[in-house]
Design a protein around this motif. Structure first.
Motif, PDB file in Angstrom:
ATOM      1  N   LYS A 170      17.537  -3.211  -6.073  1.00 49.10           N
ATOM      2  CA  LYS A 170      16.557  -4.266  -5.843  1.00 49.10           C
ATOM      3  C   LYS A 170      15.612  -3.810  -4.738  1.00 49.10           C
ATOM      4  O   LYS A 170      16.067  -3.425  -3.655  1.00 49.10           O
ATOM      5  CB  LYS A 170      17.241  -5.576  -5.440  1.00 49.10           C
ATOM      6  N   VAL A 171      14.336  -3.847  -5.030  1.00 45.99           N
ATOM      7  CA  VAL A 171      13.327  -3.456  -4.052  1.00 45.99           C
ATOM      8  C   VAL A 171      12.694  -4.724  -3.484  1.00 45.99           C
ATOM      9  O   VAL A 171      12.183  -5.560  -4.235  1.00 45.99           O
ATOM     10  CB  VAL A 171      12.247  -2.561  -4.691  1.00 45.99           C
ATOM     11  N   ALA A 172      12.765  -4.857  -2.164  1.00 49.63           N
ATOM     12  CA  ALA A 172      12.222  -6.042  -1.503  1.00 49.63           C
ATOM     13  C   ALA A 172      10.792  -5.775  -1.049  1.00 49.63           C
ATOM     14  O   ALA A 172      10.546  -4.873  -0.243  1.00 49.63           O
ATOM     15  CB  ALA A 172      13.086  -6.429  -0.307  1.00 49.63           C
ATOM     16  N   LEU A 173       9.843  -6.555  -1.588  1.00 48.55           N
ATOM     17  CA  LEU A 173       8.435  -6.428  -1.213  1.00 48.55           C
ATOM     18  C   LEU A 173       7.973  -7.711  -0.523  1.00 48.55           C
ATOM     19  O   LEU A 173       8.416  -8.812  -0.881  1.00 48.55           O
ATOM     20  CB  LEU A 173       7.568  -6.170  -2.447  1.00 48.55           C
ATOM     21  N   PRO A 174       7.089  -7.592   0.463  1.00 52.57           N
ATOM     22  CA  PRO A 174       6.598  -8.794   1.157  1.00 52.57           C
ATOM     23  C   PRO A 174       5.747  -9.662   0.232  1.00 52.57           C
ATOM     24  O   PRO A 174       4.919  -9.152  -0.519  1.00 52.57           O
ATOM     25  CB  PRO A 174       5.762  -8.218   2.307  1.00 52.57           C
ATOM     26  N   SER A 175       6.000 -10.994   0.282  1.00 51.41           N
ATOM     27  CA  SER A 175       5.206 -11.910  -0.552  1.00 51.41           C
ATOM     28  C   SER A 175       4.295 -12.798   0.285  1.00 51.41           C
ATOM     29  O   SER A 175       3.273 -13.276  -0.186  1.00 51.41           O
ATOM     30  CB  SER A 175       6.131 -12.795  -1.396  1.00 51.41           C
ATOM     31  N   GLN A 214       0.833  -1.192   0.000  1.00 45.25           N
ATOM     32  CA  GLN A 214       0.000   0.000   0.000  1.00 45.25           C
ATOM     33  C   GLN A 214       0.874   1.252   0.000  1.00 45.25           C
ATOM     34  O   GLN A 214       2.050   1.205   0.388  1.00 45.25           O
ATOM     35  CB  GLN A 214      -0.929   0.022   1.205  1.00 45.25           C
ATOM     36  N   VAL A 215       0.267   2.360  -0.437  1.00 48.57           N
ATOM     37  CA  VAL A 215       0.991   3.637  -0.461  1.00 48.57           C
ATOM     38  C   VAL A 215       1.367   4.027   0.970  1.00 48.57           C
ATOM     39  O   VAL A 215       0.571   3.902   1.896  1.00 48.57           O
ATOM     40  CB  VAL A 215       0.126   4.730  -1.109  1.00 48.57           C
ATOM     41  N   GLY A 216       2.599   4.488   1.127  1.00 48.72           N
ATOM     42  CA  GLY A 216       3.101   4.866   2.445  1.00 48.72           C
ATOM     43  C   GLY A 216       3.836   3.759   3.164  1.00 48.72           C
ATOM     44  O   GLY A 216       4.448   3.999   4.221  1.00 48.72           O
ATOM     45  N   GLN A 217       3.799   2.546   2.619  1.00 47.13           N
ATOM     46  CA  GLN A 217       4.457   1.401   3.259  1.00 47.13           C
ATOM     47  C   GLN A 217       5.974   1.512   3.119  1.00 47.13           C
ATOM     48  O   GLN A 217       6.497   1.913   2.091  1.00 47.13           O
ATOM     49  CB  GLN A 217       3.959   0.115   2.613  1.00 47.13           C
ATOM     50  N   SER A 218       6.681   1.144   4.190  1.00 46.37           N
ATOM     51  CA  SER A 218       8.144   1.159   4.169  1.00 46.37           C
ATOM     52  C   SER A 218       8.672  -0.142   3.576  1.00 46.37           C
ATOM     53  O   SER A 218       8.185  -1.224   3.911  1.00 46.37           O
ATOM     54  CB  SER A 218       8.698   1.336   5.581  1.00 46.37           C
ATOM     55  N   VAL A 219       9.666  -0.030   2.704  1.00 48.30           N
ATOM     56  CA  VAL A 219      10.284  -1.196   2.076  1.00 48.30           C
ATOM     57  C   VAL A 219      11.791  -0.995   2.078  1.00 48.30           C
ATOM     58  O   VAL A 219      12.297   0.106   2.319  1.00 48.30           O
ATOM     59  CB  VAL A 219       9.778  -1.401   0.630  1.00 48.30           C
TER      60      VAL A 219
END
Length: 425
Positions: free
Chosen positions: A343-348, A288-293
């Motif tokens: 590299k952008v790490a996103l939760p899966s 979501q917008v505003g989420q820290s990654v």
């Protein structure tokens, strides 16, 4: 030749005795070494070692998927002059830091300066014309002419009234024809004088009246507009930076013509960088917008930075069925450069209320994971099975590790199962 058998037997006996002595010495040495080794091992077991630990707790963990991207600046502005002209001077080069309003380059304005001199001369002339039109001596003439007109009007009114009275008296025979003619002459003379006064007043008013002043003012304003127009053109020949940043490109040279439609200098803002990635539809619902990654630079340094999801496109791309995600990176320290691959790490996947431990607490031997804990002041080596993980934590799925266990965080390879340890403060 005759051999002495007794001498041979003596030599063999000596050899056997020497071998026996060597074997006995070896056995005694091994027993001594073994005894010392056991004693040293016992001493190590009895020796207390300080260790660092963390308390195991139940928590949440998210596994991550990395997406490749290229860092781009928040602002990248291509700057061109508003008007075409010959480049007179270039004040910057690539990689220069610039501030907002700083001069980047200038165009030759010599012809415009000549035009400015002409416009200024015209302005001065129009200012003189307005001053002349509003001169006080002419205003005094208006006052005098108006007084003469008012006086002539009174004389005319009296002459007219007297003439009309004489006409009535003449009709009754009270006055002679001569008296009537004299009154008519005075009336006509008064009318002529009044008309002359009116014409004189009108003539002077035309010189200094509202219409003349308005015309002079309009001409002055037009001259001022001409001066301002040329000044604006000269100002446009000085090209400045609209932002504070770094010069990334200079595409002009002194002496060549720079047009208004072609980029001459490019300035970027490196303080805020963005990584743009394409996220599939099955994972976009998990962000979501505003989420820290976490953003990792894809080079040997493996530097990481905190990123924030800035935007997510509302619709998927019609071809790839993925969503464009824009991640903002704080680069106020200048550690990262535009164009770097990242590299952008996103939760899966996410699990809640599970046992997690820091990744550095797990040590692998022949593909098997072990976690070292402290139980009653001694080391315990625990075989573990793992679940999902990310760059910092790993889920423990086996029952060997429980909440509130003290897990050793470093130096595990130098510890033995059962060794006495003390948890450092």
């Amino acid at each position: 030749m005759k051999f002495d058998i007794s001498n041979v037997l003596v030599e063999r006996k000596k050899l056997l005795i020497a071998i026996a002595l060597i074997v006995i010495a070896a056995l005694l040495g091994y027993r001594s070494y073994s005894s010392l080794s056991k004693k040293k091992t016992l001493q190590n077991r009895n020796q207390t070692t300080n260790v660092k630990t963390v308390k195991v707790s139940l928590g949440s963990i998210s596994s991550e998927i990395e997406y490749a991207s290229k860092l781009v600046p928040n602002q990248e502005i291509s700057i061109a002059p508003k008007s075409a002209g010959k480049v007179a001077a270039i004040n910057v080069k690539v990689s220069d830091k610039v501030t907002q309003g700083q001069i980047l380059f200038t165009l030759d304005s010599s012809e415009l300066k000549a035009q400015l001199d002409q416009q200024q001369a015209n302005l001065n002339q129009q200012q003189a014309n307005l001053q002349k039109t509003q001169d006080s001596s002419l205003a005094q003439q208006v006052v005098q002419a108006n007084q003469t007109y008012q006086s002539s009007q009174l004389t005319y009114n009296d002459a007219k009234s007297y003439y009309e009275k004489m006409q009535k008296l003449y009709e009754t025979g009270a006055v002679s024809k001569q008296d009537l003619d004299n009154s008519a002459l005075k009336f006509n003379s008064a009318q002529v004088a009044l008309n002359a006064a009116q014409d004189n007043l009108n003539l002077i008013q035309q010189k200094v009246g509202p219409e003349s002043v308005s015309v002079a003012q309009a001409q002055l304003q037009q001259a001022q507009a001409g001066v301002d127009s040329v000044k604006t053109q000269i100002s446009n020949y000085t090209v400045t930076s609209p932002i504070t940043g770094i010069v990334s490109a200079v595409n002009v040279h002194v002496g060549e013509i720079s047009s208004s439609g072609t980029s001459a200098v490019t300035v970027i803002d490196p303080n805020s960088l963005f990584a743009q990635i394409n996220v599939p539809s099955n994972l976009v619902s998990k962000i979501q917008v505003g989420q820290s990654v976490t953003v990792k630079i894809a080079d040997s340094s493996e530097k990481t930075a905190a990123g924030t999801i800035e935007t997510i496109t509302p619709e998927a791309d019609s071809k790839t069925q993925s969503y464009l995600v824009k991640v903002k990176i704080d680069n106020s320290k200048g550690d990262f450069k535009p164009g770097m691959f990242s590299k952008v790490a996103l939760p899966s996947d996410t699990k809640n209320n599970v046992i997690t431990v820091p990744n550095e607490t797990i040590k692998y031997e022949s593909g098997v994971g072990y976690v070292y804990t402290v139980v009653n002041g001694k080391v315990k080596k625990n075989l573990v099975t793992t679940g999902i993980f990310n760059s910092k934590y790993t889920e423990i799925t086996s029952s060997s590790i429980k909440a509130d266990d003290d897990v050793i965080t470093e130096g595990q390879i130098f510890l033995k199962d059962g060794q006495k340890v003390k948890i450092a403060d």
